[in-house]
Design a protein around this motif. Structure first.
Motif, short mmCIF file in Angstrom:
data_model
loop_
_atom_site.label_atom_id
_atom_site.label_comp_id
_atom_site.label_asym_id
_atom_site.label_seq_id
_atom_site.Cartn_x
_atom_site.Cartn_y
_atom_site.Cartn_z
N LEU A 1 0.83 -1.21 0.00
CA LEU A 1 0.00 0.00 0.00
C LEU A 1 0.87 1.26 0.00
O LEU A 1 0.53 2.26 -0.64
N ILE A 2 2.01 1.18 0.68
CA ILE A 2 2.93 2.33 0.66
C ILE A 2 3.40 2.57 -0.77
O ILE A 2 3.48 3.70 -1.26
N ILE A 3 3.72 1.48 -1.48
CA ILE A 3 4.18 1.61 -2.87
C ILE A 3 3.06 2.11 -3.77
O ILE A 3 3.28 2.91 -4.69
N ALA A 4 1.82 1.69 -3.50
CA ALA A 4 0.68 2.20 -4.27
C ALA A 4 0.54 3.71 -4.06
O ALA A 4 0.30 4.47 -5.01
N ALA A 5 0.75 4.16 -2.83
CA ALA A 5 0.68 5.59 -2.53
C ALA A 5 1.81 6.34 -3.26
O ALA A 5 1.59 7.41 -3.82
N ILE A 6 3.00 5.74 -3.27
CA ILE A 6 4.14 6.36 -3.98
C ILE A 6 3.82 6.46 -5.47
O ILE A 6 4.12 7.47 -6.12
#
Lengths: 142, 105
Positions: free
Chosen positions: B31-36
């Motif tokens: 999810l952090i990577i999706a936000a990035i």
């Protein structure tokens, strides 16, 4: 409608790009001894090896098409030249396009849960584009 | 759902601490990577708009996908991202890249 040659070039380039990205990821993980690499996911491992084989086979396919073309004596009719080997080459290269598409479409279907109906619709459009592109190629020579 | 406490942490190095959220929720770093991905995509979009250039949305998504795949790869090397999460990130990223390349050609 898109030109058949452009469609073929696009798909080969797309296949190469996807293969390069996957190769980079898999190689980097293996060189850094990742404990559970992504190549262990069945669909990614099989897509990678299928793309590898498919792209390697293209050399023999294109050499076959060239031999057919070179061995044929063209037919001169009503001011135009007819090459029947273009039809065989078209069939060979159609297999390339559809083969690469079938490998790539498995990723979203299996991993993302995309409905196979979506894949069917896309392949319908693709095949219609190929058929019309080939027909134009045969009819007007490109 | 009860998540394990910090006392269950065996590896107290940086990668051990960073991978602690995975013990409770596998998709944390995904999810952090999706936000990035969204941050990069929107940054590129607004940068193009400020330059009064028509933003090419597929190109923006394609470039953002490539960046996300590389960040996810770095995460997998550190043991933060499991293969299941990485495979989904890779599949989504490749779909955007393929659509971008089809549109370009």
């Amino acid at each position: 409608m898109v030109d058949f040659r452009e469609l073929l070039t696009s798909f080969v380039i797309i296949g190469l790009c996807v293969f390069s990205i996957m190769a980079f990821v898999i190689t980097t993980q293996s060189q850094n001894n990742v404990s559970d690499p992504v190549v262990n996911v069945e669909v990614i491992g099989s897509a990678y090896s299928s793309l590898n084989e498919s792209l390697r086979d293209q050399q023999s396919n294109s050499e076959s098409a060239l031999e057919l073309f070179q061995s044929e004596n063209p037919l001169v009719v009503f001011g135009s030249i007819i090459f029947y080997s273009v039809i065989s080459s078209g069939k060979l290269f159609t297999g390339t396009i559809v083969g690469i598409f079938n490998i790539l479409i498995k990723l979203p279907i299996v991993l993302l849960g995309v409905d196979p109906a979506v894949a069917s619709a896309i392949i319908l459009i693709l095949i219609a584009t190929i058929v019309i592109g080939l027909w134009r190629l045969y009819k007007v020579g490109g | 759902m009860v998540c394990e406490g910090l006392e269950s942490l065996t590896d107290t190095g940086i990668s051990g601490i960073l991978s602690y959220p995975n013990t409770c929720f596998n998709w944390f770093w995904g999810l952090i990577i999706a936000a990035i991905f969204f941050v990069i995509a929107l940054s590129l979009y607004f940068r193009d708009r400020d330059r009064q250039v028509n933003p090419d949305f597929m190109s923006i998504l394609g470039v953002s996908s490539l960046a996300s795949i590389m960040i996810a790869l770095a995460g997998s090397l550190l043991g933060l991202i499991q293969k299941e999460v990485f495979s989904v990130i890779l599949a989504v990223g490749l779909v955007f890249v393929i659509i971008w390349l089809i549109k370009r050609n």
